[in-house]
Design an enzyme around this catalytic site. Structure first.
Site, PDB file in Angstrom:
ATOM      1  N   HIS A 136      -5.558 -20.181  12.634  1.00 58.26           N
ATOM      2  CA  HIS A 136      -6.934 -20.607  12.359  1.00 58.26           C
ATOM      3  C   HIS A 136      -7.694 -19.561  11.554  1.00 58.26           C
ATOM      4  CE1 HIS A 136     -11.027 -22.012  12.669  1.00 58.26           C
ATOM      5  NE2 HIS A 136     -11.338 -20.785  13.067  1.00 58.26           N
TER       6      HIS A 136
ATOM      7  N   CYS B 150      -7.656 -26.900   9.709  1.00 54.53           N
ATOM      8  CA  CYS B 150      -6.418 -26.144   9.878  1.00 54.53           C
ATOM      9  C   CYS B 150      -5.520 -26.797  10.930  1.00 54.53           C
ATOM     10  CB  CYS B 150      -6.709 -24.690  10.253  1.00 54.53           C
ATOM     11  SG  CYS B 150      -7.118 -24.419  12.002  1.00 54.53           S
TER      12      CYS B 150
ATOM     13  N   ASP C  70       0.857  -1.176   0.000  1.00 53.41           N
ATOM     14  CA  ASP C  70       0.000   0.000   0.000  1.00 53.41           C
ATOM     15  C   ASP C  70       0.897   1.231   0.000  1.00 53.41           C
ATOM     16  OD1 ASP C  70      -2.003   1.821   0.268  1.00 53.41           O
ATOM     17  OD2 ASP C  70      -2.778   1.052   2.164  1.00 53.41           O
ATOM     18  N   SER C  71       0.437   2.300  -0.606  1.00 56.21           N
ATOM     19  CA  SER C  71       1.272   3.489  -0.777  1.00 56.21           C
ATOM     20  C   SER C  71       1.613   4.186   0.530  1.00 56.21           C
ATOM     21  CB  SER C  71       0.574   4.488  -1.691  1.00 56.21           C
ATOM     22  OG  SER C  71      -0.521   5.087  -1.016  1.00 56.21           O
ATOM     23  N   GLY C  72       0.802   3.957   1.566  1.00 61.36           N
ATOM     24  CA  GLY C  72       1.047   4.611   2.844  1.00 61.36           C
ATOM     25  C   GLY C  72       0.279   5.894   3.039  1.00 61.36           C
ATOM     26  N   GLY C  73      -0.472   6.312   2.020  1.00 62.53           N
ATOM     27  CA  GLY C  73      -1.237   7.547   2.149  1.00 62.53           C
ATOM     28  C   GLY C  73      -2.238   7.498   3.284  1.00 62.53           C
TER      29      GLY C  73
ATOM     30  N   CYS D  34      -7.027 -26.474  14.508  1.00 64.51           N
ATOM     31  CA  CYS D  34      -8.204 -27.306  14.770  1.00 64.51           C
ATOM     32  C   CYS D  34      -7.856 -28.795  14.785  1.00 64.51           C
ATOM     33  CB  CYS D  34      -9.293 -27.010  13.740  1.00 64.51           C
ATOM     34  SG  CYS D  34     -10.128 -25.424  14.013  1.00 64.51           S
TER      35      CYS D  34
ATOM     36  N   ASP E  53      -7.854  -7.374   1.207  1.00 67.33           N
ATOM     37  CA  ASP E  53      -6.985  -7.447   2.381  1.00 67.33           C
ATOM     38  C   ASP E  53      -7.743  -6.842   3.544  1.00 67.33           C
ATOM     39  OD1 ASP E  53      -5.556  -4.672   3.482  1.00 67.33           O
ATOM     40  OD2 ASP E  53      -6.421  -4.481   1.480  1.00 67.33           O
TER      41      ASP E  53
ATOM     42  N   CYS F 191     -13.390 -27.460  10.185  1.00 69.52           N
ATOM     43  CA  CYS F 191     -12.113 -26.874   9.760  1.00 69.52           C
ATOM     44  C   CYS F 191     -10.996 -27.898   9.897  1.00 69.52           C
ATOM     45  CB  CYS F 191     -11.811 -25.640  10.607  1.00 69.52           C
ATOM     46  SG  CYS F 191     -10.241 -24.841  10.223  1.00 69.52           S
TER      47      CYS F 191
END
Length: 374
Positions: free
Chosen positions: A339, A310, A90-93, A313, A270, A308
């Site tokens: 998880h 994972c 991300d640009s950080g703006g 789990c 994201d 799940c």
């Protein structure tokens, strides 16, 4: 970057994105590794347990600490972090705006003070690209002018004017550098702004999508508006975005938000929610959210989510995780984060499979039906 639209199911899309470091199948959720690490996890956890092909870093934070030149000298993000796959930065703006006092926005960029030591800095469209060149990110976001909602029409108009101007400067600078052999494997995305105003969203989308960017993001949402307003804005905005380039919705969101926005044509997401909520005791499951702090789980030998598979789990009970959380044992943060991220990544994989098999509508119905099961 290579982009392929594999299949559509109404507006929902399954795509393949190839960068210099990985092949990314969409819909995709990018775990947030703001300062070069997903909180509580290391690169081995990512590579061997969760296996994402792309994670997110942040230009603002990495520029301030440890510094983009240091990261460049240590092998860029892949070498420095030992995560060998793709990074989006991300640009950080947004961070300059939200974390700093006395932010000043002008025609040229954003002036801000570091939240670490108060030092003064100035981000321009060229500056944030130079930083990201040093970071070596596969996908670079350009500087944009974000506004929190609600906002006046005057402020939103100013925001998209700045964003378009900076986008034009960014693409000219980047393509010029690529002709010189600089950043030839790095890709650049523009960020559509406009709040929840359809007129401004259309204007921003048309202006930016006419430029030679590798992909396009929808920014400025999940910043105070109602969910339905976000969904309506996304649906309207995607109608002006090209079909042959990736579509990224920034900073969103809950599992429901992911399903709803995939159905509206978004490819990439994201959000800090799965990692942050894990650390705070909220775990995502097939059946909705689970608060591991609750006394009901004190002697519960079941896994977090019986549906799940994972690492967490398969190996640990709700009772054990509750104990770890209450004891503030650091192991809890790792197991809970694994998880929650597994749940998000699996959700995206399941949506992709449903799109490829032309059954996304049924998938969405089942997704909500499972959440009604108590």
């Amino acid at each position: 970057m290579e982009f392929q639209l594999d299949k559509t199911d109404k507006n929902a899309r399954a795509c393949t994105i190839k960068t210099a470091h990985s092949t990314i199948q969409t819909p995709v959720f990018m775990p947030v590794g703001t300062v070069g690490a997903v909180k509580s996890l290391d690169a081995i956890d990512l590579q061997e347990i969760l296996t994402p092909k792309i994670i997110l870093g942040n230009t603002y934070h990495l520029y301030l600490r440890p510094g983009d030149e240091l990261i460049r000298d240590m092998g860029r993000l892949q070498g420095f972090t030992q995560f060998p796959h793709s990074f989006l930065t991300d640009s950080g703006g947004f961070q300059a705006f939200s974390l700093s006092n006395n932010v000043k926005i002008d025609e040229g960029g954003i002036t801000f003070r570091s939240h670490i030591d108060g030092s003064k800095h100035y981000f321009t469209p060229e500056k944030v690209l130079d930083i990201q060149y040093n970071l070596g990110s596969d996908i670079m976001m350009i500087l944009d002018d974000l506004v929190a909602l609600p906002a006046t029409k005057e402020r939103i108009k100013e925001s998209i004017e700045h964003t378009t101007k900076w986008a034009e400067e960014s693409i000219t600078y980047h393509r010029g550098n690529q002709k010189k052999g600089i950043a030839t494997e790095q890709n650049i995305f523009a960020i559509i702004q406009g709040g929840i105003d359809k007129e401004f969203r259309e204007k921003s989308a048309k202006e930016l999508c006419a430029l030679d960017f590798d992909g396009f993001a929808i920014g400025g949402l999940s910043v105070g508006e109602l969910n339905e307003q976000m969904y309506d804005t996304v649906e309207y905005t995607t109608s002006f975005m090209p079909e042959d380039k990736p579509r990224y919705l920034m900073g969103v969101g809950t599992p429901e938000d992911l399903v709803e926005n995939v159905s509206r044509g978004v490819d990439m997401f994201d959000c800090v929610m799965p990692t942050r909520n894990a650390r705070n005791g909220t775990l995502f499951t097939t059946f909705g959210k689970l608060n591991i702090k609750a006394k009901a789980y004190e002697r519960d030998g079941k896994p977090i989510d019986e549906a799940c598979d994972c690492y967490t789990c398969r190996n640990y009970s709700r009772a054990y995780l509750r104990h770890l959380f209450r004891a503030r044992e650091l192991t809890y943060f790792r197991l809970a984060t694994i998880h929650n991220l597994h749940y998000y990544l699996k959700l995206m994989s399941d949506m992709r499979e449903a799109i490829l098999e032309q059954r996304f509508k049924a998938f969405k119905k089942e997704f909500y039906a499972m959440r009604d099961v108590k």
